[in-house]
Scaffold this active site. Sequence first.
Site, PDB file in Angstrom:
ATOM      1  N   HIS A  99       0.850  -1.197   0.000  1.00 48.57           N
ATOM      2  CA  HIS A  99       0.000   0.000   0.000  1.00 48.57           C
ATOM      3  C   HIS A  99       0.882   1.242   0.000  1.00 48.57           C
ATOM      4  CE1 HIS A  99      -4.188   1.377   0.561  1.00 48.57           C
ATOM      5  NE2 HIS A  99      -3.625   2.466   1.059  1.00 48.57           N
ATOM      6  N   ASP A 178     -13.455   2.611   8.175  1.00 43.01           N
ATOM      7  CA  ASP A 178     -12.591   3.402   7.292  1.00 43.01           C
ATOM      8  C   ASP A 178     -13.411   3.948   6.135  1.00 43.01           C
ATOM      9  OD1 ASP A 178     -10.223   4.450   6.013  1.00 43.01           O
ATOM     10  OD2 ASP A 178     -10.413   2.774   4.624  1.00 43.01           O
ATOM     11  N   ARG A 185     -13.546  12.520   5.324  1.00 37.62           N
ATOM     12  CA  ARG A 185     -12.241  13.178   5.420  1.00 37.62           C
ATOM     13  C   ARG A 185     -11.868  13.855   4.113  1.00 37.62           C
ATOM     14  NH1 ARG A 185      -8.450   8.677   6.429  1.00 37.62           N
ATOM     15  NH2 ARG A 185      -6.861  10.283   6.350  1.00 37.62           N
ATOM     16  N   SER A 200      -6.620   4.216   8.954  1.00 42.59           N
ATOM     17  CA  SER A 200      -7.289   3.938   7.682  1.00 42.59           C
ATOM     18  C   SER A 200      -6.544   2.836   6.922  1.00 42.59           C
ATOM     19  CB  SER A 200      -7.329   5.239   6.861  1.00 42.59           C
ATOM     20  OG  SER A 200      -7.617   4.993   5.515  1.00 42.59           O
ATOM     21  N   LYS A 204      -7.513  -1.586   6.784  1.00 38.59           N
ATOM     22  CA  LYS A 204      -7.787  -2.301   5.521  1.00 38.59           C
ATOM     23  C   LYS A 204      -6.885  -3.522   5.387  1.00 38.59           C
ATOM     24  CE  LYS A 204      -7.485   1.483   2.837  1.00 38.59           C
ATOM     25  NZ  LYS A 204      -8.042   2.801   3.061  1.00 38.59           N
TER      26      LYS A 204
END
Length: 461
Positions: A99, A178, A185, A200, A204
């Site tokens: 990520h 999230d 956000r 966040s 995930k």
Amino acid sequence: MTKALGPDHGAAGHDASARILDAITDKRADRPLAAETIDGIVRDIVSGRLPDYQVAAFLATVACQGMTAAETAALTAAYVAGGSRLRLSELDGFVIDKHSTGGVGDKVSLVVVPVVAACGVVVAKMSGRGLGYAGGTVDKLESIPGLRMDLNADELRRILSEAGMAITGQSADLAPGDGATYRMRDVTATVESVPLIAASIISKKVALGADGLVLDVKSGEGALMADQAEAERLAETMLDLARAFGLPCRVVLSDMSQPLGYAVGNALEVREALAALRGQHVPGLSEVCQVIARLMLQLAEPGLPEAAADGRIAAVLGDGSAHRIFLRWAAAQGGDARVLADESLLPHARYRQTVAADRDGFVSAIDPRAIGAAAIRLGAGRLVQGEQLDHAAGIVLCCRVGSRVQRGEPVAVVHYGARDPEPALALTHSAFTIGDTPGPERPAVHRILGLESAPRVGSDR
Ligand code: URA
């Protein structure tokens, strides 16, 4: 999705509002929140019991005041709670995830996922849409007609076993906390917060349940964290969270002081990624991909020497197998076979205009935010939620920081369709600083964190 609730939204709504108002008051006074309070607030947000303005006030207070390590861990757990957990670690063999915190021209996932899969390690990746001026992997890949980015858990498992890799968007039942707060956000200027970003991302990853994770935390003008010290704080926070959730993790701190590679815009970036997968060296991009792919291989195979990992990466780029695995995966996920066989069929912009250097000299800066903003003005990203994208639009740089240019020489080409190109042309022009000296060279990768912690493969999660 939260709603603008009326004054009489029931007893549960009143309890929820009382809880979040107390929490906002406590946070403002620097009193840490208990894990049960955070869990209750996230449940209230997910189930739509709170009006948007109270959620926005809570997020803004957290973004301003920060969170302790214990609060951040509680927020992460609360985001995961109430949703499914895929537990991909239960599949045969090591499954790795990757990520990035995102940046302008960041197409690293499009390259490293097939590279690592071609090296024999299964890669599962859950990606997002564009966030502000930074593009999103889901938007980029949707420039391939037919490619599905909404796999359910069974489809994800099937594609992983067929293709050795899968990239999909976030489904509603994974880390629902999230999903519910992220949308808010994005439109309340509360993205750039260490605890909110860390919870966040790690929520995930915990929900996906791979065996290992490599994070790319970017710093510089085109990143969520412009400041290197803040980026390091974010990296350490995510590393601590991953450890707490038993997820072996490495973090690469990489540079985002100029766009990554040359292409910015969805189909343009897919083309550049495909060129990198055919072994072409793309300055800035290739260096980051090399380090991330190496770490992913080493996490999957502890003890694998750096040179051996690099050798495998060079082999799959050199013999075309990384490119082939991308095509096989894209076809398995519904990508149009004609486009995959002939990438000239990817969306093309109708018009192009060049932006020229206004003096002789060296390119001493290319402001990635201005380039990202220009791409959005052309329709490559969104100004309002749910906006339709122009997948062909974007900007291709003709040079990098340090290049020598002459007055009148093109420094960028703007690709556009229906939108007025003038704002983007002005932004692109303003992005370039041309001086008498090339300016200091910045490395593509600043630091790697997490190497000291031995991977806890097979840990009881
Ligand atoms: N990527 C995410 O998934 N979440 C953030 O908050 C920022 C980047």
